[in-house]
Scaffold this motif. Structure first.
Motif, PDB file in Angstrom:
ATOM      1  N   SER A 174       0.838  -1.196   0.000  1.00  0.00           N
ATOM      2  CA  SER A 174       0.000   0.000   0.000  1.00  0.00           C
ATOM      3  C   SER A 174       0.877   1.250   0.000  1.00  0.00           C
ATOM      4  O   SER A 174       2.104   1.179   0.102  1.00  0.00           O
ATOM      5  N   ALA A 175       0.232   2.400  -0.086  1.00  0.00           N
ATOM      6  CA  ALA A 175       0.954   3.676  -0.085  1.00  0.00           C
ATOM      7  C   ALA A 175       1.175   4.208   1.324  1.00  0.00           C
ATOM      8  O   ALA A 175       1.800   5.257   1.489  1.00  0.00           O
ATOM      9  N   LEU A 176       0.683   3.476   2.322  1.00  0.00           N
ATOM     10  CA  LEU A 176       0.800   3.924   3.711  1.00  0.00           C
ATOM     11  C   LEU A 176       1.640   2.933   4.515  1.00  0.00           C
ATOM     12  O   LEU A 176       1.500   1.713   4.346  1.00  0.00           O
ATOM     13  N   PRO A 177       2.505   3.414   5.386  1.00  0.00           N
ATOM     14  CA  PRO A 177       3.251   2.497   6.251  1.00  0.00           C
ATOM     15  C   PRO A 177       2.311   1.811   7.237  1.00  0.00           C
ATOM     16  O   PRO A 177       1.241   2.340   7.561  1.00  0.00           O
ATOM     17  N   PHE A 178       2.700   0.648   7.689  1.00  0.00           N
ATOM     18  CA  PHE A 178       1.920  -0.114   8.669  1.00  0.00           C
ATOM     19  C   PHE A 178       2.776  -0.261   9.921  1.00  0.00           C
ATOM     20  O   PHE A 178       3.847  -0.855   9.886  1.00  0.00           O
ATOM     21  N   LYS A 179       2.311   0.294  11.037  1.00  0.00           N
ATOM     22  CA  LYS A 179       3.051   0.245  12.297  1.00  0.00           C
ATOM     23  C   LYS A 179       2.442  -0.817  13.199  1.00  0.00           C
ATOM     24  O   LYS A 179       1.264  -0.745  13.570  1.00  0.00           O
ATOM     25  N   ILE A 180       3.254  -1.804  13.556  1.00  0.00           N
ATOM     26  CA  ILE A 180       2.770  -2.928  14.363  1.00  0.00           C
ATOM     27  C   ILE A 180       2.506  -2.464  15.786  1.00  0.00           C
ATOM     28  O   ILE A 180       3.395  -1.930  16.456  1.00  0.00           O
ATOM     29  N   HIS A 181       1.284  -2.669  16.222  1.00  0.00           N
ATOM     30  CA  HIS A 181       0.930  -2.350  17.605  1.00  0.00           C
ATOM     31  C   HIS A 181       1.084  -3.573  18.500  1.00  0.00           C
ATOM     32  O   HIS A 181       1.660  -3.499  19.573  1.00  0.00           O
ATOM     33  N   ASN A 182       0.593  -4.708  18.034  1.00  0.00           N
ATOM     34  CA  ASN A 182       0.645  -5.907  18.858  1.00  0.00           C
ATOM     35  C   ASN A 182       0.478  -7.128  17.968  1.00  0.00           C
ATOM     36  O   ASN A 182      -0.206  -7.084  16.939  1.00  0.00           O
ATOM     37  N   ILE A 183       1.126  -8.234  18.356  1.00  0.00           N
ATOM     38  CA  ILE A 183       0.973  -9.513  17.671  1.00  0.00           C
ATOM     39  C   ILE A 183       0.487 -10.527  18.701  1.00  0.00           C
ATOM     40  O   ILE A 183       1.103 -10.699  19.753  1.00  0.00           O
ATOM     41  N   GLN A 248      -2.581   3.062  16.204  1.00  0.00           N
ATOM     42  CA  GLN A 248      -3.367   4.244  15.832  1.00  0.00           C
ATOM     43  C   GLN A 248      -3.933   4.123  14.421  1.00  0.00           C
ATOM     44  O   GLN A 248      -3.893   5.057  13.616  1.00  0.00           O
ATOM     45  N   GLY A 249      -4.431   2.947  14.118  1.00  0.00           N
ATOM     46  CA  GLY A 249      -5.017   2.702  12.810  1.00  0.00           C
ATOM     47  C   GLY A 249      -6.051   1.604  12.919  1.00  0.00           C
ATOM     48  O   GLY A 249      -6.124   0.872  13.902  1.00  0.00           O
ATOM     49  N   GLY A 250      -6.855   1.449  11.876  1.00  0.00           N
ATOM     50  CA  GLY A 250      -7.920   0.464  11.913  1.00  0.00           C
ATOM     51  C   GLY A 250      -7.603  -0.831  11.213  1.00  0.00           C
ATOM     52  O   GLY A 250      -8.435  -1.746  11.192  1.00  0.00           O
ATOM     53  N   ARG A 251      -6.423  -0.954  10.627  1.00  0.00           N
ATOM     54  CA  ARG A 251      -6.111  -2.164   9.884  1.00  0.00           C
ATOM     55  C   ARG A 251      -5.746  -3.310  10.833  1.00  0.00           C
ATOM     56  O   ARG A 251      -5.018  -3.126  11.801  1.00  0.00           O
ATOM     57  N   ARG A 252      -6.271  -4.473  10.525  1.00  0.00           N
ATOM     58  CA  ARG A 252      -6.080  -5.666  11.362  1.00  0.00           C
ATOM     59  C   ARG A 252      -5.779  -6.850  10.452  1.00  0.00           C
ATOM     60  O   ARG A 252      -6.546  -7.148   9.536  1.00  0.00           O
ATOM     61  N   LEU A 253      -4.663  -7.513  10.700  1.00  0.00           N
ATOM     62  CA  LEU A 253      -4.266  -8.670   9.899  1.00  0.00           C
ATOM     63  C   LEU A 253      -4.476  -9.941  10.713  1.00  0.00           C
ATOM     64  O   LEU A 253      -4.116  -9.996  11.888  1.00  0.00           O
ATOM     65  N   THR A 254      -5.039 -10.959  10.094  1.00  0.00           N
ATOM     66  CA  THR A 254      -5.214 -12.249  10.748  1.00  0.00           C
ATOM     67  C   THR A 254      -4.758 -13.357   9.805  1.00  0.00           C
ATOM     68  O   THR A 254      -4.790 -13.219   8.573  1.00  0.00           O
ATOM     69  N   LEU A 255      -4.335 -14.450  10.393  1.00  0.00           N
ATOM     70  CA  LEU A 255      -3.921 -15.627   9.626  1.00  0.00           C
ATOM     71  C   LEU A 255      -4.217 -16.865  10.478  1.00  0.00           C
ATOM     72  O   LEU A 255      -3.707 -16.984  11.591  1.00  0.00           O
TER      73      LEU A 255
END
Length: 278
Positions: A174-183, A248-255
């Protein structure tokens, strides 16, 4: 005793008490969200391991013995920081959140390193060495999940000494960086009608290893990390899920992983004496 001598004696006693108190508290370092704490060692730092992505740990440019600490999120859960020095010394600290820490520079003496015998090197240090080795292995990806222009993958899975080593990768196109909050990794029953807290079992990692200790996945970039857990299996009626939240974002990744994916775990048999070897 003269008056001046009494004053000097009182000052010396106060300094001794302060030093003793500092020695007792030095293994607990406060970390703030909008202020930087600095650790200063008396020797060269080889590598670092921070227990949670809730804390940002960076090397100070131009200095091989300094680290900057800052919270990636407010009120993070207490975690730990382990520093591996070139001399072989290991320094261990607990990190806790403090909005306004009184002390921001922490000089670390060589005497503060842990007295670890060679027989104990099968612990945290060995886990990090194996994690470094796991990152260098190339095998077909076990599973990946796309979330728009973000992809979360389990690249490799290894078993060694009663531990599981998951090689995770986040790819950001994407055009935006993704900052990891928690895994987080949790298991759920596949027979449950709907997911709820009572059906989840969260597993705490023994080690979170990321070579650059950064939580930011730049636009167009990739980030690799290794999560280490006590060995477990997934019955056919359960699945395990990695969940990555954005700061501080709404993106959530799951696997999600199932029994058939866990069966692809490989055993680290001929682990090299020199972990820098492939």
């Amino acid at each position: 005793m003269k008056f001046n001598d009494k004053i000097i004696s009182l000052i010396s006693l106060q300094l001794l008490l302060t030093t003793a108190l500092f020695a007792q508290q030095q293994d607990a370092i406060p970390v703030a969200y909008d202020q930087t704490s600095t650790l200063v060692l008396q020797e060269t730092i080889q590598s670092i391991d921070v227990g949670s992505p809730g804390v940002l740990v960076q090397r100070v440019n131009g200095f091989d013995n300094m680290l900057r600490l800052k919270a990636a999120v407010t009120d993070f859960d207490t975690t730990n920081l382990t520093i591996y020095a070139m001399s072989g010394a290991i320094y261990h600290f607990n990190l806790y959140y403090a909005a306004h820490p009184q002390r921001k520079v922490w000089p670390i003496a060589a005497d503060d390193s842990l007295p670890i015998a060679p027989s104990q090197l099968s612990g945290q240090g060995s886990m990090q060495s194996k994690a470094q080795w796991v990152l260098r292995q190339t095998h077909p990806t076990i599973r990946k999940q796309h979330h728009g222009q973000l992809t979360l993958s389990v690249r490799n899975l290894y078993s060694s000494g009663g531990k599981l080593f998951f090689h995770l990768q986040i790819e950001n196109t994407s055009a935006l960086p993704f900052k990891i909050h928690n895994i987080r990794f949790y298991t759920t029953s596949r027979n449950a009608v709907k997911r709820s807290a009572q059906h989840e079992e969260t597993r705490s990692p023994l080690l979170y290893y990321k070579p650059d200790a950064q939580s930011l996945v730049t636009q167009g970039g990739k980030a690799d990390m290794v999560m280490v857990y006590d060995q477990f299996s997934l019955p056919r009626d359960q699945e395990g899920t990695f969940e990555v939240l954005e700061t501080q974002g709404g993106r959530r990744l799951t696997l999600s992983l199932r029994h058939k994916h866990m069966r692809k775990a490989q055993t680290i048999n001929n682990y090299p004496l020199n972990p820098t070897q492939p």
